[in-house]
Design a protein around this motif. Structure first.
Motif, PDB file in Angstrom:
ATOM      1  N   SER A  14      19.212 -29.083  73.916  1.00  0.00           N
ATOM      2  CA  SER A  14      18.516 -28.411  72.811  1.00  0.00           C
ATOM      3  C   SER A  14      17.004 -28.474  72.990  1.00  0.00           C
ATOM      4  N   ASP A 130      16.841 -27.458  67.262  1.00  0.00           N
ATOM      5  CA  ASP A 130      18.031 -26.617  67.155  1.00  0.00           C
ATOM      6  C   ASP A 130      17.870 -25.369  68.016  1.00  0.00           C
ATOM      7  N   SER A 132      20.513 -21.888  69.654  1.00  0.00           N
ATOM      8  CA  SER A 132      21.856 -21.291  69.660  1.00  0.00           C
ATOM      9  C   SER A 132      22.695 -21.915  70.772  1.00  0.00           C
ATOM     10  N   GLU A 133      24.012 -21.901  70.580  1.00  0.00           N
ATOM     11  CA  GLU A 133      24.893 -22.489  71.593  1.00  0.00           C
ATOM     12  C   GLU A 133      24.756 -21.780  72.930  1.00  0.00           C
ATOM     13  N   GLN A 136      21.728 -23.132  74.577  1.00  0.00           N
ATOM     14  CA  GLN A 136      21.997 -24.536  74.885  1.00  0.00           C
ATOM     15  C   GLN A 136      22.839 -24.651  76.170  1.00  0.00           C
ATOM     16  N   ARG A 161      26.274 -28.098  65.206  1.00  0.00           N
ATOM     17  CA  ARG A 161      24.905 -27.801  64.751  1.00  0.00           C
ATOM     18  C   ARG A 161      24.762 -27.901  63.244  1.00  0.00           C
ATOM     19  N   VAL A 173      13.105 -24.849  65.847  1.00  0.00           N
ATOM     20  CA  VAL A 173      14.009 -23.936  66.542  1.00  0.00           C
ATOM     21  C   VAL A 173      13.412 -23.670  67.921  1.00  0.00           C
ATOM     22  N   ASP A 175      13.926 -21.559  70.429  1.00  0.00           N
ATOM     23  CA  ASP A 175      14.503 -20.324  70.967  1.00  0.00           C
ATOM     24  C   ASP A 175      13.465 -19.479  71.705  1.00  0.00           C
TER      25      ASP A 175
END
Ligand code: ADP
Length: 203
Positions: A14, A130, A132-133, A136, A161, A173, A175
């Motif tokens: 993560s 965190d 998204s899978e 990850q 999560r 986040v 991302d």
């Protein structure tokens, strides 16, 4: 003694290390459970001698260091051996982390706990990183050279999560780019400095 502790949680891949590295560049002391777990089995440490007594010298590599992969394979399918190992290691890991937190001189400390399944009682505040899978999985595959099935299997054994986010005070986040991540960490840092100062004023 760091009078304020921010617990950092997140699934594999993560970005916990990336986040804690960035806090560290801000002068924040990092106390990492994974690092502590490796430190207590360094050559010369009592835990390593106990493990060798119990499992034999086959758990050592040619240089006399613990072969963690070999040890994992020995306890993998054996709950009793796994419990034995946990009883040998956990008190030492916890004691080391307690000492490191006690010695921390930064305004606050970051406590990285990849196994956090609930609010870590040692922390005043919980930060979850965190992602998204899908991301990850990609990052874990790239970093650890594992295939998709292996990455998914590791994640399946971790807290999901939503459960982790449920006990977060703050969420980063992860991302975007690494630069985005650094900016998000840098934005939180003054908040934690202020919270630590407020806590110190109440003492
Ligand atoms: P964790 O410590 O939670 O397992 P890491 O911090 O090691 O996760 O991050 C997993 C991998 O993804 C590492 O190789 C890291 O360099 C990479 N990574 C982390 N954040 C980003 C990002 N925002 N963009 C690209 N790669 C990233």
């Amino acid at each position: 003694m760091a009078n304020y502790v921010v617990g950092l949680a997140g699934g594999i891949g993560s970005g916990k290390s990336a986040v804690s590295d960035r806090f560290n560049t801000q002068g924040v002391r990092i106390v990492d459970a994974d690092v502590a777990a490796r430190t207590v089995v360094e050559p010369g440490e009592p835990a390593l001698a106990e493990i060798v007594d119990h499992f034999g010298r086959g758990v050592l590599d040619d240089a006399g260091r613990l072969d963690r992969r070999k040890l994992r394979s020995l306890v993998f399918q054996d709950p009793a051996e796994r419990r034995w190992l946990e009883r040998a290691l956990h008190p030492r890991i916890n004691a080391l982390m307690r000492d490191q937190l006690a010695e921390a001189r930064s305004p606050y400390a970051i406590l990285v706990n990849p196994l956090m399944r609930n609010r870590d009682a040692r922390a005043n505040r919980i930060l979850v990183v965190d992602v998204s899978e899908a991301v990850q999985i990609e990052r874990t595959m790239a970093r650890d050279r594992v295939d998709r099935a292996q990455a998914k299997a590791i994640m399946a054994n971790q807290l999901d999560r939503e459960a982790r986010l449920a006990f977060a005070d703050d969420v980063i986040v992860n991302d975007g780019s690494i630069d985005d991540l650094h900016a998000r960490v840098d934005a939180l840092h003054p908040t934690y400095v202020a919270l630590a100062a407020a806590q110190a004023a109440h003492r």
